[in-house]
Write an enzyme that holds these catalytic residues in place. Sequence first.
Site, PDB file in Angstrom:
ATOM      1  N   SER A   1       0.828  -1.215   0.000  1.00 30.61           N
ATOM      2  CA  SER A   1       0.000   0.000   0.000  1.00 30.61           C
ATOM      3  C   SER A   1       0.860   1.261   0.000  1.00 30.61           C
ATOM      4  O   SER A   1       1.954   1.284   0.579  1.00 30.61           O
ATOM      5  CB  SER A   1      -0.872  -0.007   1.260  1.00 30.61           C
ATOM      6  OG  SER A   1      -1.430   1.261   1.490  1.00 30.61           O
TER       7      SER A   1
ATOM      8  N   TYR B   1      -2.431   5.457  -4.151  1.00 38.42           N
ATOM      9  CA  TYR B   1      -3.530   6.391  -3.916  1.00 38.42           C
ATOM     10  C   TYR B   1      -3.145   7.668  -4.657  1.00 38.42           C
ATOM     11  O   TYR B   1      -2.028   8.176  -4.483  1.00 38.42           O
ATOM     12  CB  TYR B   1      -3.680   6.713  -2.428  1.00 38.42           C
ATOM     13  CG  TYR B   1      -4.483   5.687  -1.655  1.00 38.42           C
ATOM     14  CD1 TYR B   1      -5.734   5.273  -2.095  1.00 38.42           C
ATOM     15  CD2 TYR B   1      -4.001   5.150  -0.465  1.00 38.42           C
ATOM     16  CE1 TYR B   1      -6.474   4.343  -1.375  1.00 38.42           C
ATOM     17  CE2 TYR B   1      -4.734   4.217   0.256  1.00 38.42           C
ATOM     18  CZ  TYR B   1      -5.983   3.826  -0.213  1.00 38.42           C
ATOM     19  OH  TYR B   1      -6.721   2.907   0.488  1.00 38.42           O
TER      20      TYR B   1
ATOM     21  N   THR C   1      -5.897   2.580  -6.862  1.00 41.02           N
ATOM     22  CA  THR C   1      -7.160   2.446  -6.121  1.00 41.02           C
ATOM     23  C   THR C   1      -8.075   3.617  -6.453  1.00 41.02           C
ATOM     24  O   THR C   1      -7.689   4.777  -6.321  1.00 41.02           O
ATOM     25  CB  THR C   1      -6.878   2.374  -4.607  1.00 41.02           C
ATOM     26  OG1 THR C   1      -6.097   1.207  -4.370  1.00 41.02           O
ATOM     27  CG2 THR C   1      -8.168   2.281  -3.796  1.00 41.02           C
TER      28      THR C   1
ATOM     29  N   LYS D   1      -8.313  -0.826  -9.174  1.00 39.11           N
ATOM     30  CA  LYS D   1      -8.934  -1.453  -7.994  1.00 39.11           C
ATOM     31  C   LYS D   1     -10.082  -0.591  -7.462  1.00 39.11           C
ATOM     32  O   LYS D   1      -9.950   0.637  -7.384  1.00 39.11           O
ATOM     33  CB  LYS D   1      -7.874  -1.622  -6.900  1.00 39.11           C
ATOM     34  CG  LYS D   1      -8.401  -2.117  -5.563  1.00 39.11           C
ATOM     35  CD  LYS D   1      -7.261  -2.416  -4.609  1.00 39.11           C
ATOM     36  CE  LYS D   1      -7.752  -3.050  -3.327  1.00 39.11           C
ATOM     37  NZ  LYS D   1      -8.318  -2.113  -2.365  1.00 39.11           N
TER      38      LYS D   1
ATOM     39  N   HIS E   1     -13.748  -2.220  -1.226  1.00 37.31           N
ATOM     40  CA  HIS E   1     -12.770  -1.854  -0.204  1.00 37.31           C
ATOM     41  C   HIS E   1     -13.053  -2.596   1.111  1.00 37.31           C
ATOM     42  O   HIS E   1     -12.844  -2.079   2.206  1.00 37.31           O
ATOM     43  CB  HIS E   1     -12.783  -0.340   0.032  1.00 37.31           C
ATOM     44  CG  HIS E   1     -11.432   0.262   0.266  1.00 37.31           C
ATOM     45  ND1 HIS E   1     -10.707   0.892  -0.725  1.00 37.31           N
ATOM     46  CD2 HIS E   1     -10.662   0.337   1.382  1.00 37.31           C
ATOM     47  CE1 HIS E   1      -9.557   1.342  -0.216  1.00 37.31           C
ATOM     48  NE2 HIS E   1      -9.501   1.012   1.068  1.00 37.31           N
TER      49      HIS E   1
HETATM   50  C1  LIG Z   1      -7.083  -2.490   7.556  1.00 37.80           C
HETATM   51  C2  LIG Z   1      -7.278  -2.301   6.090  1.00 37.80           C
HETATM   52  C3  LIG Z   1      -6.522  -1.339   5.420  1.00 37.80           C
HETATM   53  C4  LIG Z   1      -6.665  -1.182   4.040  1.00 37.80           C
HETATM   54  N1  LIG Z   1      -5.851  -0.296   3.378  1.00 37.80           N
HETATM   55  C5  LIG Z   1      -5.920  -0.208   2.022  1.00 37.80           C
HETATM   56  C6  LIG Z   1      -4.991   0.582   1.299  1.00 37.80           C
HETATM   57  O1  LIG Z   1      -4.095   1.185   1.857  1.00 37.80           O
HETATM   58  N2  LIG Z   1      -5.146   0.648  -0.042  1.00 37.80           N
HETATM   59  C7  LIG Z   1      -6.143  -0.027  -0.723  1.00 37.80           C
HETATM   60  O2  LIG Z   1      -6.241   0.058  -1.938  1.00 37.80           O
HETATM   61  N3  LIG Z   1      -6.998  -0.817  -0.045  1.00 37.80           N
HETATM   62  C8  LIG Z   1      -6.903  -0.939   1.294  1.00 37.80           C
HETATM   63  N4  LIG Z   1      -7.757  -1.769   1.967  1.00 37.80           N
HETATM   64  C9  LIG Z   1      -8.746  -2.562   1.217  1.00 37.80           C
HETATM   65  C10 LIG Z   1      -8.126  -3.901   0.806  1.00 37.80           C
HETATM   66  O3  LIG Z   1      -7.136  -3.710  -0.169  1.00 37.80           O
HETATM   67  C11 LIG Z   1      -9.191  -4.847   0.242  1.00 37.80           C
HETATM   68  O4  LIG Z   1      -9.909  -4.209  -0.779  1.00 37.80           O
HETATM   69  C12 LIG Z   1     -10.145  -5.359   1.311  1.00 37.80           C
HETATM   70  O5  LIG Z   1      -9.469  -5.617   2.517  1.00 37.80           O
HETATM   71  C13 LIG Z   1     -10.808  -6.653   0.824  1.00 37.80           C
HETATM   72  O6  LIG Z   1     -11.745  -7.111   1.719  1.00 37.80           O
HETATM   73  P1  LIG Z   1     -11.464  -8.259   2.826  1.00 37.80           P
HETATM   74  O7  LIG Z   1     -10.662  -7.612   3.898  1.00 37.80           O
HETATM   75  O8  LIG Z   1     -12.831  -8.621   3.271  1.00 37.80           O
HETATM   76  O9  LIG Z   1     -10.702  -9.365   2.156  1.00 37.80           O
HETATM   77  C14 LIG Z   1      -7.620  -1.951   3.333  1.00 37.80           C
HETATM   78  C15 LIG Z   1      -8.375  -2.911   4.024  1.00 37.80           C
HETATM   79  C16 LIG Z   1      -8.201  -3.096   5.380  1.00 37.80           C
HETATM   80  C17 LIG Z   1      -9.006  -4.153   6.071  1.00 37.80           C
END
Ligand SMILES: Cc1cc2nc3c(=O)[nH]c(=O)nc-3n(C[C@H](O)[C@H](O)[C@H](O)COP(=O)(O)O)c2cc1C
Length: 394
Positions: free
Chosen positions: A107, A130, A156, A252, A276
């Site tokens: 990330s 981002y 994203t 994404k 997300h």
């Molecule tokens: C704690 C956390 C932080 C996240 N940070 C980002 C991020 O920095 N960039 C991003 O594109 N998605 C981020 N996401 C979304 C994840 O990339 C992903 O889309 C999501 O976790 C998928 O769902 P799941 O946790 O049910 O597998 C984050 C998700 C979580 C749970």
Amino acid sequence: MPVITCIQDLKDLHRKRTPKMFYDYCESGSYTEQTFRENTSDFADIRLRQKVAVDMSGRTTESTMLGRKVAMPLGLCPVGMTGMQRADGEIKAARAAAKFGVPYTLSTMSICSIEDVHAASPEPFWFQLYVMTDEDFVDNLLERAKKANCSALVVTLDLQILGQRHKDLKNGLSAPPKLTLPNIVNMMTKVQWGLEMLGTPRRTFGNIVGHAKSVTDTSSLSTWTTEQFDPCLDWAKIARIRDNWGGKLILKGINDPDDARMAADFGADAIIVSNHGGRQLDGALPTIRMLPKILEAVGGERGKRSTEVYIDSGIRQGQDILKALALGADAAMIGRAYIHGLGAMGEAGVSKALQILRAELDTSMALCGERDVNRLRRENLLVPKGFFDSYVQP
Ligand SMILES: Cc1cc2nc3c(=O)[nH]c(=O)nc-3n(C[C@H](O)[C@H](O)[C@H](O)COP(=O)(O)O)c2cc1C
């Protein structure tokens, strides 16, 4: 040592071993958390069709993603502040993924920097961007990702403004955590976590501090983030990024057939169907329910599409991966499922999460009468009548 049999076991240990503010940061959705909850319950509503008396020998979960061989069609999602769930968390997750043979995505909002992960991971990883208003900073991030040999850029699209997660506000989430009395009391009960954190210099946003203008310390970081995420992101800006990057591009955060068609016409190498993890638009439909219409909009068949279709949000078991593949996705992606492993047991926990998911996928595939993960198809599934058409535009 507890016996670990499923992702839920890792989640229980993650909760026990990690400071509350970081566990809560992981295990929450935006606002009422409806989308967050339904992401998993919708997977559960899809059922598997049992087949018997078929040869189950010689099974394989191997596949390809963006032309590269993978041990199973599964990637690790970008997760901000992974290095707060466990010291050097991004390095640990990237190593586990590389050893297992699946892609890891770093990330923008990571604790370990692009350079840290590059130095420590034996395989190229994907970098997630981002988009910020500071174009120099974005260009610089792309240059750093190129130098680190990142094999794909994941842009994203669903977080230009932040969906509110109540717990983060109540907990006063920050990296590093502020030394308030409740935080100190809570962290004192997480001994292993604390010792490991004391042993690493990486405790704030490694891709940003020292690289972005006017951010020299974390006290200005939260203001910087709110000000910097570009609310004007549109296809012209994505085109600028694509041209600057020049390599494989993954978009994404798509959860609508029209947007998926745009992304395919735009020439993305892959899209990640995602809400997300229920952290942004509360009320959005779960991705697994949107998937068939999105696949139809992108066109083509699994393994032969010019824009590959991956899906995340709600995957907690190998059976969920099976369901996504059987519906036609090229691969699945996980966020929380591997973060629970990391918070529970560090790098070994991420490896454990991947082993669990593969074993569940393999066994369920066999019991569906299939031997090759690439041959899973809709006939392997049973869905409630009208499941994919139960929501229409008014
Ligand atoms: C704690 C956390 C932080 C996240 N940070 C980002 C991020 O920095 N960039 C991003 O594109 N998605 C981020 N996401 C979304 C994840 O990339 C992903 O889309 C999501 O976790 C998928 O769902 P799941 O946790 O049910 O597998 C984050 C998700 C979580 C749970």
